[in-house]
Design an enzyme around this catalytic site. Structure first.
Site, mmCIF file in Angstrom:
data_model
loop_
_atom_site.group_PDB
_atom_site.id
_atom_site.type_symbol
_atom_site.label_atom_id
_atom_site.label_comp_id
_atom_site.label_asym_id
_atom_site.label_seq_id
_atom_site.Cartn_x
_atom_site.Cartn_y
_atom_site.Cartn_z
ATOM 1 N N GLN A 111 0.932 -1.087 -0.032
ATOM 2 C CA GLN A 111 0.099 -0.221 -0.039
ATOM 3 C C GLN A 111 0.945 1.299 -0.065
ATOM 4 O O GLN A 111 1.568 1.569 1.000
ATOM 5 C CB GLN A 111 -1.021 -0.052 1.123
ATOM 6 N N SER A 114 1.447 6.441 2.507
ATOM 7 C CA SER A 114 2.100 7.409 3.491
ATOM 8 C C SER A 114 3.363 7.932 2.631
ATOM 9 O O SER A 114 4.147 7.238 1.850
ATOM 10 C CB SER A 114 2.528 6.830 4.933
ATOM 11 N N SER A 146 4.909 -1.516 4.145
ATOM 12 C CA SER A 146 5.142 -2.744 4.386
ATOM 13 C C SER A 146 4.945 -3.553 3.467
ATOM 14 O O SER A 146 4.216 -3.423 2.385
ATOM 15 C CB SER A 146 3.774 -3.309 5.636
ATOM 16 N N GLU A 229 -8.839 -1.861 5.714
ATOM 17 C CA GLU A 229 -7.706 -1.760 6.635
ATOM 18 C C GLU A 229 -8.142 -1.957 8.021
ATOM 19 O O GLU A 229 -7.569 -3.133 8.704
ATOM 20 C CB GLU A 229 -6.649 -0.886 6.314
ATOM 21 N N GLU A 362 -4.896 8.318 17.975
ATOM 22 C CA GLU A 362 -5.666 9.719 18.018
ATOM 23 C C GLU A 362 -6.543 9.899 16.931
ATOM 24 O O GLU A 362 -7.435 10.438 16.928
ATOM 25 C CB GLU A 362 -4.577 10.737 18.070
HETATM 26 C C1 LIG Z 1 4.716 -0.906 11.231
HETATM 27 C C2 LIG Z 1 4.107 0.072 10.316
HETATM 28 C C3 LIG Z 1 3.582 -0.231 9.051
HETATM 29 C C4 LIG Z 1 3.009 0.749 8.163
HETATM 30 N N1 LIG Z 1 2.642 0.147 7.047
HETATM 31 C C5 LIG Z 1 2.219 1.017 5.972
HETATM 32 C C6 LIG Z 1 2.076 1.034 4.748
HETATM 33 O O1 LIG Z 1 2.115 -0.424 4.380
HETATM 34 N N2 LIG Z 1 1.537 1.738 3.669
HETATM 35 C C7 LIG Z 1 1.421 2.991 4.235
HETATM 36 O O2 LIG Z 1 0.953 3.619 3.359
HETATM 37 N N3 LIG Z 1 1.642 3.590 5.504
HETATM 38 C C8 LIG Z 1 2.134 2.646 6.281
HETATM 39 N N4 LIG Z 1 2.601 2.881 7.687
HETATM 40 C C9 LIG Z 1 2.220 4.264 7.997
HETATM 41 C C10 LIG Z 1 1.297 4.633 8.980
HETATM 42 O O3 LIG Z 1 -0.002 4.700 8.236
HETATM 43 C C11 LIG Z 1 1.679 6.111 9.400
HETATM 44 O O4 LIG Z 1 2.922 6.095 10.377
HETATM 45 C C12 LIG Z 1 0.747 6.686 10.383
HETATM 46 O O5 LIG Z 1 -0.768 7.069 9.269
HETATM 47 C C13 LIG Z 1 0.967 7.898 11.039
HETATM 48 O O6 LIG Z 1 1.550 8.875 10.249
HETATM 49 P P1 LIG Z 1 3.025 9.527 10.795
HETATM 50 O O7 LIG Z 1 4.034 8.376 10.989
HETATM 51 O O8 LIG Z 1 3.666 10.454 9.506
HETATM 52 O O9 LIG Z 1 2.765 10.278 11.978
HETATM 53 P P2 LIG Z 1 2.211 11.714 12.313
HETATM 54 O O10 LIG Z 1 0.970 11.663 11.339
HETATM 55 O O11 LIG Z 1 3.252 12.705 11.963
HETATM 56 O O12 LIG Z 1 1.736 11.759 13.704
HETATM 57 C C14 LIG Z 1 2.543 11.822 14.803
HETATM 58 C C15 LIG Z 1 1.654 12.022 16.158
HETATM 59 O O13 LIG Z 1 0.763 13.046 15.784
HETATM 60 C C16 LIG Z 1 -0.490 12.791 16.236
HETATM 61 N N5 LIG Z 1 -1.497 13.615 15.321
HETATM 62 C C17 LIG Z 1 -1.240 13.842 13.930
HETATM 63 N N6 LIG Z 1 -2.487 14.536 13.421
HETATM 64 C C18 LIG Z 1 -3.055 14.563 14.289
HETATM 65 C C19 LIG Z 1 -4.493 15.108 14.785
HETATM 66 N N7 LIG Z 1 -5.083 15.561 13.733
HETATM 67 N N8 LIG Z 1 -4.945 15.046 15.843
HETATM 68 C C20 LIG Z 1 -4.478 14.661 16.981
HETATM 69 N N9 LIG Z 1 -3.178 14.051 16.915
HETATM 70 C C21 LIG Z 1 -2.669 14.108 15.568
HETATM 71 C C22 LIG Z 1 -0.497 11.072 15.767
HETATM 72 O O14 LIG Z 1 -1.606 10.425 16.421
HETATM 73 C C23 LIG Z 1 0.800 10.819 16.377
HETATM 74 O O15 LIG Z 1 0.805 10.615 17.621
HETATM 75 C C24 LIG Z 1 2.710 2.025 8.518
HETATM 76 C C25 LIG Z 1 3.266 2.482 9.951
HETATM 77 C C26 LIG Z 1 4.022 1.461 10.676
HETATM 78 C C27 LIG Z 1 4.382 1.836 11.927
#
Ligand SMILES: Cc1cc2nc3c(=O)[nH]c(=O)nc-3n(C[C@H](O)[C@H](O)[C@H](O)COP(=O)(O)OP(=O)(O)OC[C@H]3O[C@@H](n4cnc5c(N)ncnc54)[C@H](O)[C@@H]3O)c2cc1C
Lengths: 393, 380
Positions: A111, A114, A146, A229, A362
């Site tokens: 997928q 991100s 992933s 998902e 969140e």
């Molecule tokens: C093991 C793993 C596998 C993954 N696999 C995939 C994959 O296969 N494909 C893919 O596309 N993505 C994948 N992801 C990505 C995942 O979807 C993102 O990490 C996730 O959506 C959070 O985005 P970020 O890491 O940029 O954190 P951020 O969005 O930067 O968030 C950082 C912190 O801020 C908080 N935050 C952000 N916005 C808000 C808001 N509006 N209100 C309150 N709190 C907020 C979050 O909750 C978090 O605590 C994977 C992630 C992990 C850890």
């Protein structure tokens, strides 16, 4: 004959004619697909029987009860997300071409959503897709992908119009991961191994026939993927004591030397929460109409936090043994070193990702509050502004 | 019967119960009732039994009931819980009627159960000891056989609906073990002292027996089974009431969060409030699943009924308490006032958590079943 009887009868005959113990996995999965048990709510001929999605659990109970594989474990993105998204939004021809190889695991999926600048705020993503006749040319960077290192196909969300507000300028594609414009680089995670990757797209080309939904409708299509998902991750099993709570129950049973009254007290409450979550999944499936809605997020939210609490319990129960680790050096294919029994320390570390992947807790609480309870939206700085004018970083 | 699939008749039943509760147990009426000596309205209770037919739902047809199951009763209980209806549903319909049904005494059952179903008789199950502990191994009431029949002496505390009951089923010690005895509410030698209670919608009483004439109900050996069975049914009814109460609190909180403005915005747009509401939703959904699962376990054998009942108590008690606490918080100062309905629900949640042995005992039994014994069906 009710739909339920039909599912039961079909599943029983698949198991009788293709005993999982002696049938190669690919052949068994093929038989399931052809019988309509892959995604029971899909139309006949597309791996389904055209019955209510809640009946999938009935089929799975029989197929997996007889020792058949769980397709979600084999091809999580393919089974849990790509299948439903393709069925809902691809042309019949494309769906017919993609679904069977997906289900029988000839083609692993990933997928590509991100990006470094777009996580929770997925709709803010920057990867550009530009039309060139009958093909699209895609450039950008994805992250946390992933299984990209194993995948033949990807679900890709890209920006086709930067001057629209962010949700309106997106388009959804199926990408061939063998395209020369795709580069996959492994990313190591805190457990040591590399389940996910960075994916660089440099003028990767996608035929327009592999676009899902209309140009500019990508967000709408992505919703199908995300709902599925969360339901797939959070849906859980209807078998009591399966999943992470089973790991803790096994530890309790196998290691009487570790037992204390305080651990027993904590464990019974974890069990109660896990069983309530399991029953809530059963109840949602029983009540499910044709469409999986935001209520699927309940299971994802609870399951993630419960996993973390259960694995924390296991670490406490292990006592000083919890200070050891089976090794941070991944094997060449990125997988962890094999251990005897359950690798509880690794599962514990891995569970930290549960409240981040597939939507952070969140974000999920916000979805429950706004979509299920109808509470007003957060204060935000991007509403109505063209994507190109929204601050990023 | 597939778990969690309600029949059209059950949906109708829910609608009837909701309509009745909306009409008869509206906020001001609940407040009026809790100020009355009995704590409930006998005429309303009669109408529930005789006219609406909700009290005999789970009783056999030959005993004046509808022969339906616990799922039906749970649907009604959920509506009662939503209204925090002050009425002897748990004491009479769940506890006493079930104990009577299981005691193995056809005569007494034929006499009292139809009257319960009709709303004519309020019956209490007095299965506590003199300090209020539920189902003691050594009951603190002694039954003695005399020439003129059985006589009871002793004391019991925290008897649900004990003061208002027309008849009391008493768990007492005999020479040959524990037995159940029926006592007329107006019997000579019986004194009933209403206790000053935290949850105004459930009345508790101390009962003193000074040589009170009584009738033996069933064989002594049956008493423990009858009381345990009554608790299992009452646990489901309490759990279903908790579902209704918690859902009502969630609805109130969401409504308030949508309309109360601070800093120029609805407070529900602040995540601290929004996320609290989301957690309440999760609690309500979990509570609903375990409560109805426990009902189905007894009706259709989808699980060990006792495990399911203890699971239901453990999960719903915690959920109801947490939802009630969160409701106070979301409402700010107004949530702490006497005028606002929240405290009625909060106190209901606090009181329920301690009834029938309490939620800690339920968790303990669950632990014994799941962790101490051989692996439960399905548990790894
Ligand atoms: C093991 C793993 C596998 C993954 N696999 C995939 C994959 O296969 N494909 C893919 O596309 N993505 C994948 N992801 C990505 C995942 O979807 C993102 O990490 C996730 O959506 C959070 O985005 P970020 O890491 O940029 O954190 P951020 O969005 O930067 O968030 C950082 C912190 O801020 C908080 N935050 C952000 N916005 C808000 C808001 N509006 N209100 C309150 N709190 C907020 C979050 O909750 C978090 O605590 C994977 C992630 C992990 C850890």
């Amino acid at each position: 004959m009710t739909d339920r009887d039909r599912v039961v009868e079909t599943a029983r005959s698949v198991v009788a004619e293709h005993p999982p113990a002696t049938t190669p996995q690919r052949a068994f999965l093929g038989a399931c697909f052809d019988a309509g048990l892959a995604w029971v709510h899909f139309p006949e001929g597309f791996g389904g029987l055209g019955v209510a999605p809640g009946l999938q659990a009935v089929a799975d109970g029989i197929l997996q009860g007889a020792g058949g594989p769980n397709p979600f474990w084999l091809n999580p993105m393919g089974y849990g997300m790509a299948g439903p998204t393709v069925m809902a939004h691809a042309s019949r021809e494309l769906a017919a071409q993609l679904l069977r190889p997906d289900y029988v695991c000839d083609e692993i999926w990933c997928q590509l959503f991100s990006e470094p600048g777009a996580g929770s705020d997925l709709a803010g993503l920057a990867t550009r897709a530009v039309r060139d006749g009958d093909t699209w040319v895609v450039t950008g960077q994805k992250v946390w992908t992933s299984n990209a290192h194993k995948a033949r196909r990807a679900l890709l969300l890209a920006r086709t119009d930067p001057d629209q507000p962010k949700h309106r300028g997106l388009t959804y594609f199926v990408l061939d991961m063998t395209d020369p414009g795709v580069e996959v680089r492994p990313l190591r995670q805190m457990t040591g191994e590399a389940e996910f990757n960075e994916v660089y797209l440099r003028e990767a080309r996608i035929p327009d026939a592999h676009r899902l939904g209309e140009v500019g409708q990508g967000w709408h299509v992505a919703m199908t993927t995300l709902m599925n998902e969360r339901t797939a991750i959070g849906g859980g099993s209807s078998v009591r004591g399966s999943g992470s709570i089973g790991t803790a129950l096994r530890l309790w049973r196998e290691r009487p030397d570790l037992r204390t009254p305080a651990l027993r007290e904590r464990l019974v409450h974890l069990f109660a929460r896990a069983d309530a979550a399991r029953l809530t999944g059963d109840r949602q499936r029983a009540e499910a109409g044709e469409r999986i809605g935001p209520e699927g997020s309940i299971g994802k939210l609870v399951g993630a936090e419960l996993n973390q609490d259960v694995h924390e319990w296991c670490m406490d129960a292990l006592g000083v043994e919890a200070t050891l680790y089976s090794g941070y050096e991944p094997r060449p294919d990125g997988s962890p070193p094999p251990v005897e029994g359950e690798d509880r320390q690794r599962m514990f570390l891995r569970s930290r990702a549960n409240t981040i992947e597939g939507g952070t807790s969140e974000v999920l609480r916000t979805i429950l509050g706004e979509r299920l309870l109808g509470l007003p939206g957060d204060l935000r700085a991007d509403t109505g502004r063209p994507w190109s004018e929204v601050p990023r970083g | 019967m597939v778990e969690f699939e309600f029949t059209p008749e059950q949906r109708d039943l829910r609608a009837v119960a909701r309509e009745f509760c909306t009409e008869r147990f509206a906020g001001p009426e609940v407040r009026r009732l809790v100020e009355t000596p009995d704590g409930f309205d006998r005429e309303v209770w009669r109408r529930l039994g005789r006219d609406v037919g909700l009290l005999g739902l789970a009783l056999p047809e030959e005993l004046g009931g509808a022969g339906a199951g616990l799922v039906d009763l749970a649907l009604v209980a959920e509506e009662f819980g939503r209204a925090v209806a002050p009425a002897p549903l748990v004491g009479t319909v769940a506890l006493a009627a079930t104990a009577l049904r299981l005691a193995g005494d056809d005569g007494t059952a034929e006499e009292l159960l139809p009257a319960i179903a009709e709303g004519e008789a309020v019956v209490a199950l007095a299965a506590t000891d003199d300090r209020g502990a539920w189902a003691p191994a050594q009951p603190t009431v002694r039954a003695t056989r005399t020439d003129s029949g059985w006589r009871l002496t002793g004391e019991q505390a925290h008897v649900l609906d004990g003061a208002a009951a027309d008849a009391v089923l008493v768990l007492a010690t005999t020479e040959t073990g524990t037995g159940l005895f029926a006592v007329d509410g107006a019997a000579d030698g019986l004194t009933r002292e209403p206790l000053s209670v935290l949850d105004l919608t459930r009345r508790l009483a101390r009962l003193r027996y000074a040589d009170v004439p009584a009738r033996a109900v069933g064989e002594p050996g049956q008493a423990a089974t009858a009381v345990a069975g009554a608790r299992d049914v009452a646990a489901v009814v309490l759990a279903a009431e908790a579902v209704g109460g918690a859902q009502r609190l969630l609805d109130m909180s969401v409504e308030y969060a949508r309309t109360r403005l601070q800093f120029g915005r609805a407070i529900g747009s602040f995540q601290a409030v929004k996320h609290r509401c989301a957690d309440m939703l999760v609690d309500v959904e979990h509570a609903r699943s375990v409560a109805y699962h426990a009902a189905w376990a007894q009706d259709a054998g989808t699980d060990d009924p006792r495990v399911a009942a203890d699971l239901a108590t453990t999960v719903t008690a915690e959920a109801y308490l947490r939802v009630a606490k969160n409701t106070v918080q979301v409402h700010g100062g107004i949530g702490f006032t006497w005028e606002h309905p929240t405290h009625l629900y909060y106190k209901r949640a606090v009181g329920d958590a301690a009834l029938l042995g309490g939620r800690a005992a339920a968790a303990e039994r669950l632990a014994a079943a799941v962790l101490d014994g051989p692996a439960l069906g399905g548990v790894a």
